[in-house]
Design an enzyme around this catalytic site. Sequence first.
Site, PDB file in Angstrom:
ATOM      1  N   LYS A   1       1.025  -1.046   0.311  1.00 29.15           N
ATOM      2  CA  LYS A   1       0.000  -0.484   0.112  1.00 29.15           C
ATOM      3  C   LYS A   1       0.505   1.069  -0.087  1.00 29.15           C
ATOM      4  O   LYS A   1       1.777   1.243   0.867  1.00 29.15           O
ATOM      5  CB  LYS A   1      -0.979  -0.206   1.269  1.00 29.15           C
ATOM      6  CG  LYS A   1      -1.473   1.319   1.187  1.00 29.15           C
ATOM      7  CD  LYS A   1      -2.366   1.238   2.515  1.00 29.15           C
ATOM      8  CE  LYS A   1      -3.165   2.318   2.547  1.00 29.15           C
ATOM      9  NZ  LYS A   1      -4.578   2.958   3.715  1.00 29.15           N
TER      10      LYS A   1
ATOM     11  N   LYS B   1      -1.986  -1.591  -3.858  1.00 33.48           N
ATOM     12  CA  LYS B   1      -2.739  -0.555  -4.176  1.00 33.48           C
ATOM     13  C   LYS B   1      -2.219   1.192  -4.338  1.00 33.48           C
ATOM     14  O   LYS B   1      -1.501   1.378  -3.327  1.00 33.48           O
ATOM     15  CB  LYS B   1      -3.626  -0.461  -2.754  1.00 33.48           C
ATOM     16  CG  LYS B   1      -3.949   0.143  -1.867  1.00 33.48           C
ATOM     17  CD  LYS B   1      -4.992   0.228  -0.978  1.00 33.48           C
ATOM     18  CE  LYS B   1      -5.410   1.500  -0.338  1.00 33.48           C
ATOM     19  NZ  LYS B   1      -6.708   1.258   0.740  1.00 33.48           N
TER      20      LYS B   1
HETATM   21  C1  PBG Z   1      -7.474   3.910   5.622  1.00 33.37           C
HETATM   22  C2  PBG Z   1      -7.107   3.108   4.301  1.00 33.37           C
HETATM   23  C3  PBG Z   1      -8.041   4.234   3.044  1.00 33.37           C
HETATM   24  C4  PBG Z   1      -7.977   3.731   1.496  1.00 33.37           C
HETATM   25  C5  PBG Z   1      -8.041   2.122   1.942  1.00 33.37           C
HETATM   26  N1  PBG Z   1      -8.091   2.245   3.764  1.00 33.37           N
HETATM   27  C6  PBG Z   1      -7.057   5.423   2.818  1.00 33.37           C
HETATM   28  C7  PBG Z   1      -5.262   5.755   3.176  1.00 33.37           C
HETATM   29  O1  PBG Z   1      -4.793   4.618   4.356  1.00 33.37           O
HETATM   30  O2  PBG Z   1      -5.244   6.789   4.163  1.00 33.37           O
HETATM   31  C8  PBG Z   1      -7.858   3.761   0.310  1.00 33.37           C
HETATM   32  C9  PBG Z   1      -8.948   3.655  -0.223  1.00 33.37           C
HETATM   33  C10 PBG Z   1      -9.767   4.668  -1.310  1.00 33.37           C
HETATM   34  O3  PBG Z   1      -9.402   5.714  -1.285  1.00 33.37           O
HETATM   35  O4  PBG Z   1     -10.722   4.427  -2.034  1.00 33.37           O
HETATM   36  N2  PBG Z   1      -6.831   2.665   6.312  1.00 33.37           N
END
Ligand code: PBG
Length: 334
Positions: free
Chosen positions: A207, A260
Site C-alpha cells: 500500500k 493499491k
Molecule cells: C484506511 C484506508 C484508506 C484507503 C483504504 N483503507 C485511506 C488511507 O490509507 O488513507 C483508501 C481507499 C481509497 O482511496 O479508495 N487505512
Amino acid sequence: MKRYKVMKEGYLNFTKRPRRNRSSKVWRSLVQETDLCPHHFVAPFFVVDGKKKKEKIEAMPGVFRYSIDCLLKELESYISLNISSILLFCCIDKEKKDPLGSEATRRGNLLQRAISAIKKEYPDLLVMADIALDPFTSHGHDGLVEKGKILNDPTVEKLAKMSLLCAEAGVDIVAPSDMMDGRVGFIRKSLDKATFSHVGILSYSAKYASSFYGPFREALSSTPSFGDKKSYQMNVGNLKEALLEAALDEEEGADLLLVKPALTNLDIISKISAASFLPVGAYQVSGEYSSIMAAAQNGWIDEKKALYETLLCIKRAGASFIITYAAKEVAQMI
Ligand code: PBG
C-alpha cells in the site's frame, strides 16, 4: 486516391499480418486473453449509523454512504449481478472519534452491527472488513500516536482486537490496511487462539503513500490532521520493498495479498503475482475512480469505456480480483 480503389488488399504480399486476428468482433473475442467477471469484483461500501440514509459523497460521483437498512437493500442489486464480495468501511460521527480510536474496539460498534446484519440477510455474501484505525481516530492516522510518531506494536494489538470483534460478528475476511509491521502474523495468531481459524486475512501488502486516496478521506472525514502517512505506507518509488512486504505477509499467514493503488502499480501487481503463490488483488482506489468520473462528467472521456479498460488492464497485469467502486456499473456491461 483512385489507385487504392482498384487495388486488392494483400498486394504487397506480407506473410505476417497480426491484424487478421483483429478483423471481426467474434475473431477478436476468440483470441482475447483477459476477461472481466463480476465474481472477481469486490465492492467497497461506506456505512453510517442511523436509518434510511443514502448520502452522496461529493468527491465520488455515484458512491454513497448507506445506513445498514439501506445497504441491505442496495446489496440485492449487486447479488443479482453476481457480485458476491464486499468490503466494509465505517464512517462514524466526529464525536465518537478520539486519539486512541476507541470506537474501533468497542463491542457493538457500527462495524460489528453492519457485519452481522449483512451476514444474517445474505449468508453467502463474502464479507470483508477494513482493519485500520483511521476512520476512528480524531487525528486521522491509521495507528496510535505518541509525540507525533505512529506507534507500531500498540497499534498492532489494537488491530488484532478490532479483527476479533469483526470475527465475532461473522466476517469472512479481515483486511488490514494500516501497513504496520508484523500485524498479519499477530492477527492470525489472535484469530486462531480465539477459534476463528476459518476467518481469512486479506493483507494490503503493497500500500503506497499515494495522492489518490483523497476522495476516500473526504468520504470518511479522515484526512490526517498533521503530517502524512509516509512513515508507514510505502514510498511510490520502490519495487523491492513491495516484494519484501508481500513475502513477509505470506510468511505471516495472509490468505490474499493486495496492491493499491492499482493503475499506478501495474508493475507491482505483475511482479508480486509472479513471486507469490497467493492470489493477488488490486484496489482501484477512490482517486483513480473519481478522476475517471470527473473527466467523464466534463465530456472528456467515455465513463463506461474508461472504467472497463482500466479494470481489464489491472486484471491483465495479474490481479486475480479487483476492489472497485465501479463494480456494479462494469458488471452491468459484461
Ligand atoms: C484506511 C484506508 C484508506 C484507503 C483504504 N483503507 C485511506 C488511507 O490509507 O488513507 C483508501 C481507499 C481509497 O482511496 O479508495 N487505512
